[in-house]
Motif scaffolding. Structure first.
Motif, PDB file in Angstrom:
ATOM      1  N   ASN A 468       0.861  -1.194   0.000  1.00  0.00           N
ATOM      2  CA  ASN A 468       0.000   0.000   0.000  1.00  0.00           C
ATOM      3  C   ASN A 468       0.896   1.243   0.000  1.00  0.00           C
ATOM      4  OD1 ASN A 468      -1.908   1.964   0.440  1.00  0.00           O
ATOM      5  ND2 ASN A 468      -2.771   1.040   2.302  1.00  0.00           N
ATOM      6  N   GLY A 471      -0.630   4.649   0.821  1.00  0.00           N
ATOM      7  CA  GLY A 471      -1.011   4.680   2.233  1.00  0.00           C
ATOM      8  C   GLY A 471       0.154   5.066   3.137  1.00  0.00           C
ATOM      9  N   TYR A 476      -1.746  11.314   2.193  1.00  0.00           N
ATOM     10  CA  TYR A 476      -2.665  10.326   1.612  1.00  0.00           C
ATOM     11  C   TYR A 476      -4.092  10.853   1.410  1.00  0.00           C
ATOM     12  CZ  TYR A 476      -5.584   6.119   1.330  1.00  0.00           C
ATOM     13  OH  TYR A 476      -6.509   5.177   0.953  1.00  0.00           O
TER      14      TYR A 476
HETATM   15  C1  LIG Z   1      -3.763   2.083   2.581  1.00  0.00           C
HETATM   16  O1  LIG Z   1      -3.361   2.891   3.658  1.00  0.00           O
HETATM   17  C2  LIG Z   1      -4.271   3.935   3.964  1.00  0.00           C
HETATM   18  C3  LIG Z   1      -3.647   4.848   4.992  1.00  0.00           C
HETATM   19  O2  LIG Z   1      -3.244   4.132   6.104  1.00  0.00           O
HETATM   20  C4  LIG Z   1      -5.598   3.329   4.408  1.00  0.00           C
HETATM   21  O3  LIG Z   1      -6.523   4.355   4.724  1.00  0.00           O
HETATM   22  C5  LIG Z   1      -6.129   2.465   3.262  1.00  0.00           C
HETATM   23  O4  LIG Z   1      -7.314   1.825   3.658  1.00  0.00           O
HETATM   24  C6  LIG Z   1      -5.101   1.435   2.883  1.00  0.00           C
HETATM   25  N1  LIG Z   1      -5.573   0.734   1.690  1.00  0.00           N
HETATM   26  C7  LIG Z   1      -5.610  -0.579   1.609  1.00  0.00           C
HETATM   27  C8  LIG Z   1      -6.101  -1.153   0.328  1.00  0.00           C
HETATM   28  O5  LIG Z   1      -5.248  -1.290   2.523  1.00  0.00           O
END
Ligand SMILES: *[C@@H]1O[C@H](CO)[C@@H](O)[C@H](O)[C@H]1NC(C)=O
Ligand SMILES: Cc1cc2nc3c(=O)[nH]c(=O)nc-3n(C[C@H](O)[C@H](O)[C@H](O)COP(=O)(O)OP(=O)(O)OC[C@H]3O[C@@H](n4cnc5c(N)ncnc54)[C@H](O)[C@@H]3O)c2cc1C
Length: 501
Positions: A468, A471, A476
């Motif tokens: 991710n 993320g 973000y």
């Molecule tokens: C990726 O990280 C973000 C920030 O922590 C989070 O909000 C998001 O749900 C994550 N996406 C996945 C697909 O895990």
């Protein structure tokens, strides 16, 4: 939409070796080929289709056969294809520049529409503004060569054979990064085809927030058809590769530990330290050196490396273009299935043992796998890429990037965990070993840092598809909102593959 007669359908079907694409995909291909005449191919045996689908860095991606290939020659042709794709909401597509990502469904697509920028390539340079106009297709050799003739370079790939478009959209670490930031930091303008098929010119000075998001968000904001990039003067440089035996491990890790914080004192120096584990667990080190002067330094962070005896030495004084070209020549021979995975390691002054422990852990994870003589040509490596905070300082000076690095962060080391192998039966085995290493790192790093907080965003260029990346970015939520604003229907996000917010 054009009426689709059964005659057309039969013709399309007859031209395909296998017909597993949906009818709507085939209809979309048909309509794009009418709108962009002579630039669409669906016959697997045609020269363009065959060569494009076989020009992925990881041979694993060559198995994903698109229903059709579009090779636009202008932004207008890209826009025409995007407009038609908007009429077929269940049709999946992918955008490809150099095809160097090993991640499935990023620049490759099985049974969907593949838009490749291959024929949108090259560079022009305006000496008055010192801005290079760079097209996404082709490879870094095609960009750095012509710029070098004018005495300038832009921050870009360190191996000249790497693709341009995907590299620039994902951030891009360069030999010039300690001097000028990530490659994307020097982008001052984009020409992009957005989700609704509009050709949009984005000027970083007029849309600074969007510019920050575009520097490292990958493929989710639009199809880039041109980049405007600040160029910098360059003369003869020193560099190339040296190979070391496993016995030099301690000297090499000690030099690395001094190089990372020392890089700020000598921004002209750069290295890629590749710690390779081959069959039987044999270890070698391969170091790519760069110094932005004709002669290597005799003092400072690079000098400590240069005193270590190597087995093979192909470093020399040469032009920047020639250096990048020769750096890519050995790599070009690799014809393998490949995986990438990344991790961002903080520099911990009192933990110089980190590098050796990481290397040993990976070798032990690979021990059983690389014992098998059938995997003779398989290998894995950890590339230790110094990422000093001075890169963040240069990034901020230029307006900043999506990774959100700054001059007040601690120094870091970007790890690129890479494996290559030949049999599809081994796909999961190697990806899994790399994943186990990053899972182990998630546990070890807090021990090494004794709980101290660090900001450790990933470099998208080096990441695995399941990581991710966005993320890990500070901004973000802000970038996610900007992406949704530019792509309200989720054209790129839901249908285009790649990393998403
Ligand atoms: C990726 O990280 C973000 C920030 O922590 C989070 O909000 C998001 O749900 C994550 N996406 C996945 C697909 O895990
Ligand atoms: C041998 C080798 C050396 C490398 N060296 C470096 C290095 O020095 N520094 C570094 O940072 N990285 C490096 N990389 C990683 C490299 O940056 C990525 O593999 C990058 O994806 C290569 O760009 P590409 O154009 O070939 O990407 P592609 O595989 O074509 O695309 C990658 C992603 O970008 C998207 N994309 C591509 N073109 C466009 C476009 N025009 N518009 C919108 N989206 C697009 C694709 O859809 C995909 O999601 C290296 C990789 C290899 C294999």
């Amino acid at each position: 939409m054009l009426p689709l007669t059964s005659i057309c359908l039969t013709a399309i079907l007859a031209a395909r070796v296998t017909a597993t694409a949906s009818l709507s995909t085939m209809a979309a291909c048909h309509e794009i080929s009418a709108a962009v005449p002579a630039r669409v191919w669906s016959n697997h045996l045609s020269k363009n289709y065959y060569s494009e689908v076989n020009s992925y860095w990881s041979t694993a991606l060559r198995d994903a056969k698109p229903a059709c290939l579009v090779l636009p020659q202008s932004a207008k042709e890209v826009a025409a294809a995007v407009k038609i794709l908007n009429k077929y909401p269940d049709v999946q597509f992918a955008v490809k520049s150099g095809g160097h990502t090993p991640n499935e469904r990023h620049s490759s697509i099985k049974d969907g529409v593949l838009i490749s920028t291959r024929d949108l390539s090259g560079v022009t340079y305006d000496g008055k503004t010192q801005i290079a106009s760079v097209k996404p297709g082709g490879e870094w050799n095609d960009v750095i060569g012509p710029l070098g003739e004018q005495g300038v370079a832009i921050a870009g790939g360190r191996l000249g054979l790497v693709g341009v478009g995907g590299y620039l959209l994902q951030g891009g670490i360069s030999f010039l990064s300690a001097q000028y930031g990530l490659a994307a930091d020097s982008i001052v303008g984009w020409e992009m085809v957005t989700a609704d098929g509009t050709i949009r010119t984005i000027d970083a000075s007029k849309e600074p927030e969007l510019a920050v998001a575009l520097r490292g968000s990958g493929s989710q904001f639009g199809i880039a058809t041109e980049f405007k990039i600040k160029a910098y003067p360059i003369g003869q440089v020193w560099g190339g590769m040296r190979i070391y035996g496993g016995g030099k491990a301690d000297d090499i890790y000690a030099a690395l530990h001094n190089f990372v914080p020392g890089n700020a004192d000598d921004e002209k120096a750069a290295i890629i330290l590749s710690d390779v584990t081959a069959i039987g667990g044999a270890k070698i080190f391969l170091i790519f050196y760069f110094y932005a002067e004709p002669e290597p330094p005799t003092t400072g962070p690079l000098a400590q490396f240069l005193n270590i005896d190597s087995i093979i030495d192909i470093t020399s004084t040469q032009s920047y273009a020639k250096l990048l070209k020769s750096n890519g020549e050995g790599a070009a021979l690799l014809q393998s299935r490949v995986s990438f995975r990344t991790f961002t390691l903080p520099y911990v002054k009192d933990a110089p043992h980190m590098y050796g422990e990481i290397s040993d852990k990976f070798t032990s994870l690979l021990a059983d796998i690389l014992k098998n003589p059938l995997r003779l040509t398989s290998q894995c490596s950890i590339d230790f890429q110094p990422f000093p905070s001075v890169i963040g300082r240069h990034s901020q000076e230029r307006g900043g990037n999506a990774m959100g690095i700054s001059g007040s962060d601690a120094d870091r080391i970007l790890l690129e965990i890479q494996c290559s192998w030949s049999s599809h039966n081994d796909d999961e085995i190697f990806r899994d070993a790399s994943k186990k290493l990053t899972e182990w790192l998630e546990v070890k790093v807090p021990e090494w840092t004794k709980g101290r907080e660090y900001y450790l965003p990933y470099l998208m260029n080096d990441a695995a598809g399941d990581q991710n990346v966005t993320g890990t970015y500070r901004g973000y939520s802000k970038f996610k909102a900007l992406q949704a604003e530019m792509d309200p229907e989720g054209f790129f996000k839901k249908r285009g593959g790649g990393f998403v917010y």
